[in-house]
Design an enzyme around this catalytic site. Sequence first.
Site, PDB file in Angstrom:
ATOM      1  N   SER A 132       1.331  -0.729  -0.613  1.00 55.89           N
ATOM      2  CA  SER A 132       0.110   0.646   0.195  1.00 55.89           C
ATOM      3  C   SER A 132       0.919   0.919  -0.428  1.00 55.89           C
ATOM      4  CB  SER A 132      -0.302   0.424   1.300  1.00 55.89           C
ATOM      5  OG  SER A 132      -1.392   1.430   1.273  1.00 55.89           O
ATOM      6  N   TYR A 145      -2.659  -0.861  10.246  1.00 54.14           N
ATOM      7  CA  TYR A 145      -2.712  -1.256   8.434  1.00 54.14           C
ATOM      8  C   TYR A 145      -0.880  -0.912   8.585  1.00 54.14           C
ATOM      9  CZ  TYR A 145      -3.351  -1.058   4.122  1.00 54.14           C
ATOM     10  OH  TYR A 145      -4.330  -0.817   2.343  1.00 54.14           O
TER      11      TYR A 145
END
Length: 251
Positions: A132, A145
């Site tokens: 990401s 995350y």
Amino acid sequence: MHVAVTGASTGIGEAIARELASAGASVTLVARRRARLEQLAGELPRAHVVTRDLADLTQAADWIDEAERALGPIDVLINNAGVQIIGATADGDVEDGERLLRLNVFTPLRLVRALLPAMLARRSGVLVNVASMAALAPTPGMTYYNASKAGIAAASEALRGELRGSGVHVVTVYPGIILTDMGEKGLQKYESSLALRLQPKGDARALARRIRDAIERRRPRVIYPRMNALARWFPGTTRLVMDALTPPLRT
Ligand SMILES: NC(=O)c1ccc[n+]([C@@H]2O[C@H](COP(=O)([O-])OP(=O)(O)OC[C@H]3O[C@@H](n4cnc5c(N)ncnc54)[C@H](OP(=O)(O)O)[C@@H]3O)[C@@H](O)[C@H]2O)c1
């Protein structure tokens, strides 16, 4: 070519499965929602469905033999399944955070470890790890995350170096905001702001085409939307921008 895609029931994983199937690949589709996987499999020429909770390490890699019996040796692994938690770190549930780390980091590494020896023996194969932009531009409000995506990105980039010349190629993928279930829900967690509205947003099909291209042309990484690549070259400025311009979490 046999491609295994985790998190294939929706979003980016579904788009990758469709894109690679359209290029002639047989695909193993892995996720929890069987009905969605079966519907997708029915639309593809050659597909095998696996339902697993990949956050459960006891079942994370136990489907490989069955998939290879169905479609032959896995040539390409797409480590895509993932979840996101956005919220105040002080209020977060530790168990949920550690479950995220199992799904986003431990399971992808288990799958790499399970498939790599055979790929090395064949001197061919591709490992694609969907990280990401959170790995390059950690976002306030996403503590677990950020940790997971920085972890898988670092492992993936270093693995590419380790495997240079082995015949096994590694692609690290850095999506920015992609308008999937995860992307849309993520945007709702923050107060609206000009910076957030102006941030480029991508779509899963365009990202899937770039991932296919990286597999075919042996490119090291995919950063999409492309403007996000600035974060890689200017990490200090990126940190300042993220701290200053990330809007507050909605309460
Ligand atoms: N969308 C974005 O803006 C964005 C940005 C950067 C990175 N990414 C990354 O891209 C990947 C795909 O994201 P997406 O946007 O396509 O998300 P999504 O639409 O929420 O899809 C997530 C996929 O992961 C699967 N999954 C979730 N938990 C699972 C579990 N415990 N076991 C097995 N499968 C599980 C889901 O299937 P089931 O629910 O059927 O299990 C689904 O197929 C993720 O790794 C995400 O972190 C997304």
